[in-house]
Design an enzyme around this catalytic site. Structure first.
Site, PDB file in Angstrom:
ATOM      1  N   LYS A 120       0.835  -1.195   0.000  1.00 15.96           N
ATOM      2  CA  LYS A 120       0.000   0.000   0.000  1.00 15.96           C
ATOM      3  C   LYS A 120       0.878   1.256   0.000  1.00 15.96           C
ATOM      4  O   LYS A 120       2.017   1.220   0.441  1.00 15.96           O
ATOM      5  CB  LYS A 120      -0.923   0.004   1.224  1.00 15.96           C
ATOM      6  CG  LYS A 120      -1.859  -1.204   1.302  1.00 15.96           C
ATOM      7  CD  LYS A 120      -2.863  -1.185   0.153  1.00 15.96           C
ATOM      8  CE  LYS A 120      -3.817  -2.374   0.216  1.00 15.96           C
ATOM      9  NZ  LYS A 120      -3.220  -3.629  -0.240  1.00 15.96           N
ATOM     10  N   ASP A 121       0.309   2.344  -0.495  1.00 10.61           N
ATOM     11  CA  ASP A 121       1.039   3.603  -0.589  1.00 10.61           C
ATOM     12  C   ASP A 121       1.586   4.025   0.771  1.00 10.61           C
ATOM     13  O   ASP A 121       0.928   3.852   1.794  1.00 10.61           O
ATOM     14  CB  ASP A 121       0.124   4.703  -1.128  1.00 10.61           C
ATOM     15  CG  ASP A 121      -0.348   4.424  -2.546  1.00 10.61           C
ATOM     16  OD1 ASP A 121      -1.297   3.621  -2.690  1.00 10.61           O
ATOM     17  OD2 ASP A 121       0.215   4.987  -3.484  1.00 10.61           O
TER      18      ASP A 121
END
Length: 352
Positions: free
Chosen positions: A88-89
């Site tokens: 995930k970012d």
């Protein structure tokens, strides 16, 4: 002895075209982590018993590998005992599941407090028989706050409607290649001398190189105007699955299925193994393979298997709400698709 390959380092930034034309004005996004909220969608729930403790966690401004290390420390296990479905970012607020192998024992009674001290919020926990594996999730739900001139431009809403209906090129996002393309530059160096697992434990360099080649092919299809149409000999992917089939002679029925989003043209992720594309589609792949012969040969020599990825992605359950001079977007993408691919069709920004 490893075979050396001649691999020119690609120029950066690349000139990958947009499908819906250049956005008329610039915009802003991700000024603070709360502007970019991501929630993982597994598509199933933990069973409630088993050797693995699954944790539903929220993180802020933190990458998934570092999150896994902090969870390992909090649970007093090694990082290899921790699993997760997707990266995930980092500069965002994200929620995702992680699993921890705890056979025959419970988690620390103060686990929530330990995680909080590591700037991680425990939202839920449940047992499951198996470790969480990469790529088992169905997708991600995004909630994004946008600002700047783009969101108040008269064309913004109509542009969003075109994206909802037609989708966008399924480019790998800039985060895959690192700041100023440094992951790709490093990948070319590693592959030129012969890829070794100890140089690339997580496979990030292989991924950067394969992603670049995919984006190069997709960019050519966008320039030709057939990124969202089936060519003779096209490999097609059923929407929402990894099921593939080859269309030797596309007909009106198949064209209708592509137009409605039931199936998508699928491009190659280079590796060892012959392409299943034929005729026109195969010729385009061959041209790109010849243009990047060294990189393609090095990927095949690494042993990574060739695979396929849809050339198009459509945001599902898409919403747009204006709040003064800001806009709130919400949409769901299948696993592996990048929200930045959607954003670059909406607004101009130096990182897109």
């Amino acid at each position: 002895m490893s075979t050396r390959h001649t691999i020119p380092v690609p120029a950066w930034p690349p000139d990958w075209p947009r499908a819906h034309g250049d956005p008329p004005v610039a915009g802003e996004y991700r000024l603070v982590p709360e502007d970019f909220v991501v929630e993982e969608w597994l598509g199933f729930a933990p069973e409630g018993e088993g050797e693995h403790l699954w944790l539903w966690l929220e993180k802020r401004d933190l990458g998934t590998p570092e999150l896994a290390r902090r969870v390992a420390r909090a649970c007093e296990v090694t990082p290899r005992d921790v699993g997760y479905a997707g990266m995930k970012d980092r500069f965002a607020v994200t929620r995702q599941w992680l699993s921890v192998h705890l056979p025959g024992r419970e988690a620390p009674t103060d686990l929530a407090e330990r995680l909080a001290a590591a700037q991680v919020t425990l939202l839920e926990q449940a047992r499951h028989p198996r470790k969480l594996k990469r790529g088992v999730h169905r997708g991600n739900r995004f909630r994004l706050r946008l600002g700047g001139s783009a969101v108040v431009h008269p064309a913004f809403a109509s542009r969003w409607e075109r994206i909802r209906e037609a989708g966008v090129p399924n480019y790998f996002g800039p985060q895959r290649f690192g700041p100023e393309g440094r992951n790709l530059q490093r990948a070319c160096g590693i592959l030129a001398r012969g890829w070794r697992k100890r140089d690339d434990r997580q496979g990030m360099m292989l991924s950067a190189a394969r992603s670049y080649l995919f984006n190069e092919l997709l960019a050519e299809r966008v320039r030709r105007g057939d990124w969202d149409r089936a060519l003779p000999g096209e490999v097609l992917m059923l929407d929402g699955t990894q099921s593939l089939f080859v269309a030797d002679t596309p007909d009106a029925e198949l064209a209708s299925r592509v137009a409605t989003g039931d199936v998508h043209p699928a491009g190659p992720l280079w590796g060892v193994g012959e392409s299943t594309a034929r005729e026109t589609a195969a010729a385009l792949e061959q041209c790109l393979g010849e243009a990047h012969a060294g990189l393609c040969a090095a990927l095949a020599a690494s042993g990574v298997r060739t695979a396929r990825r849809a050339l198009r992605v459509r945001p599902a359950a898409a919403e747009l709400h204006h709040h003064g001079e800001t806009a709130m977007l919400a949409f769901t993408l299948p696993r592996g698709a990048f929200a930045t691919a959607v954003l670059r069709e909406l607004l101009c920004h130096p990182t897109l």
